[in-house]
Design an enzyme around this catalytic site. Structure first.
Site, short mmCIF file in Angstrom:
data_model
loop_
_atom_site.label_atom_id
_atom_site.label_comp_id
_atom_site.label_asym_id
_atom_site.label_seq_id
_atom_site.Cartn_x
_atom_site.Cartn_y
_atom_site.Cartn_z
N GLY A 65 0.82 -1.21 0.00
CA GLY A 65 0.00 0.00 0.00
C GLY A 65 0.86 1.26 0.00
O GLY A 65 2.09 1.21 -0.10
N GLU A 85 2.84 12.85 -7.35
CA GLU A 85 2.25 12.33 -8.58
C GLU A 85 2.74 10.93 -8.91
O GLU A 85 2.00 10.11 -9.46
CB GLU A 85 2.55 13.27 -9.76
CG GLU A 85 1.83 12.82 -11.03
CD GLU A 85 1.93 13.83 -12.17
OE1 GLU A 85 1.73 13.42 -13.32
OE2 GLU A 85 2.18 15.02 -11.89
N ARG A 122 14.77 16.66 -6.38
CA ARG A 122 15.00 15.25 -6.73
C ARG A 122 16.18 15.13 -7.69
O ARG A 122 16.77 14.08 -7.84
CB ARG A 122 13.75 14.65 -7.39
CG ARG A 122 12.57 14.53 -6.44
CD ARG A 122 11.39 13.87 -7.13
NE ARG A 122 10.21 13.88 -6.29
CZ ARG A 122 9.94 13.02 -5.34
NH1 ARG A 122 10.80 12.05 -5.08
NH2 ARG A 122 8.83 13.11 -4.63
#
Length: 290
Positions: A65, A85, A122
């Site tokens: 999950g 996203e 990132r």
């Protein structure tokens, strides 16, 4: 808003402490939202998501999950994703129908800046994606390059170098986006004076695996070739004109130039060194100024 803008230069965690899923703001709760209600951030600078990493995240979500809630804001229809996203995309691929989310009240400007900052931190954006992110901030928020550099903690030349990539021809930009060209190679291609040659040289760079140094030599050679072609050659004067110039120069004891025109007309230029020299020439011509 002013306090939040100051925080942007220090990083995304200074603005939203719960981006790593560690803490939440007072009175905020994690809610379960339907994936069908969510839409990607319209200011998301990333155009391509690494398929391998996405598949790995998908496998993890299938098994365990989503541990880290995404962050969204309420919109006219459903919700817009502020951050997360990749988790949203992977959840859809995993066959999930819902996802944990924190609903945050964020302005349009803040949402835009957050999208850029989250992805820049990132450090895996392509050069084109990064350039488009800076362009979005400049155009949408009416910022200067200096203001963007101050807000994001980057130097102004750094921002300018990325924005220059957007002037590349579309075909070459696609090669850069696909990571077939490096940032250094793309910047070298921008040095070509004849912009029509960029696409062909970009393809050659890939085909021959040219280094930046090799590419620089080719660009310099092409630029020198273009410059030599642009040198205007002086028309060769006829024997009669050259002889006439020499005859007049002897007569006036100074330099005389005859310029021919296409319609058969022309002009005579007689040089002089001083007022006295001019008066001497006028005497020879029998010209009186009285």
């Amino acid at each position: 808003m002013a306090e939040r803008k100051k925080a942007l230069g220090r990083g995304i965690d200074a603005l939203f402490q719960d981006f790593n899923g560690e803490t939440t703001h007072d009175q905020e709760t994690v809610e379960t939202l339907a994936l069908s209600e969510l839409r990607p951030n319209p200011y998301q600078p990333r155009r391509d998501f690494d398929e391998t990493a996405l598949q790995e995240l998908t496998a993890s979500i299938k098994k365990s999950g989503v541990f880290q809630p995404i962050i969204v804001r309420k919109s006219i229809q459903g919700y817009e994703i502020i951050a997360g996203e990749r988790r949203f995309r992977a959840s859809k691929l995993a066959g999930k129908t819902t996802i944990p989310a924190i609903i945050r009240d964020v302005s349009e400007d803040e949402m835009m800046e957050i999208a850029v900052l989250e992805n820049l931190q990132r450090e895996d954006l392509t050069p084109i994606e990064e350039a488009l992110a800076y362009e979005t901030l400049i155009k949408k928020l009416n910022l200067t390059q200096t203001e963007v550099s101050n807000r994001l903690g980057k130097s102004r030349p750094y921002i300018a170098n990325y924005l220059r990539l957007l002037t590349l021809p579309e075909a070459t930009k696609r090669l850069l986006q696909a990571k077939q060209l490096s940032m250094g190679q793309a910047r070298t291609l921008l040095g070509l004076k004849n912009k029509a040659q960029i696409d062909a040289l970009a393809r050659r760079t890939i085909k021959e695996s040219l280094t930046v140094r090799q590419l620089e030599k080719i660009v310099n050679a092409l630029n020198e070739e273009k410059a030599s072609k642009q040198v205007i050659k002086k028309p060769v004067k006829s024997t009669f004109i050259r002889a006439t110039e020499q005859h007049l120069a002897d007569k006036f004891n100074t330099k005389v130039t005859l310029a021919e025109q296409k319609d058969g007309k022309g002009k005579i230029e007689i040089g002089y060194l001083s007022t006295e020299d001019l008066n001497r020439i006028l005497d020879i011509l029998n010209v009186s100024l009285d």
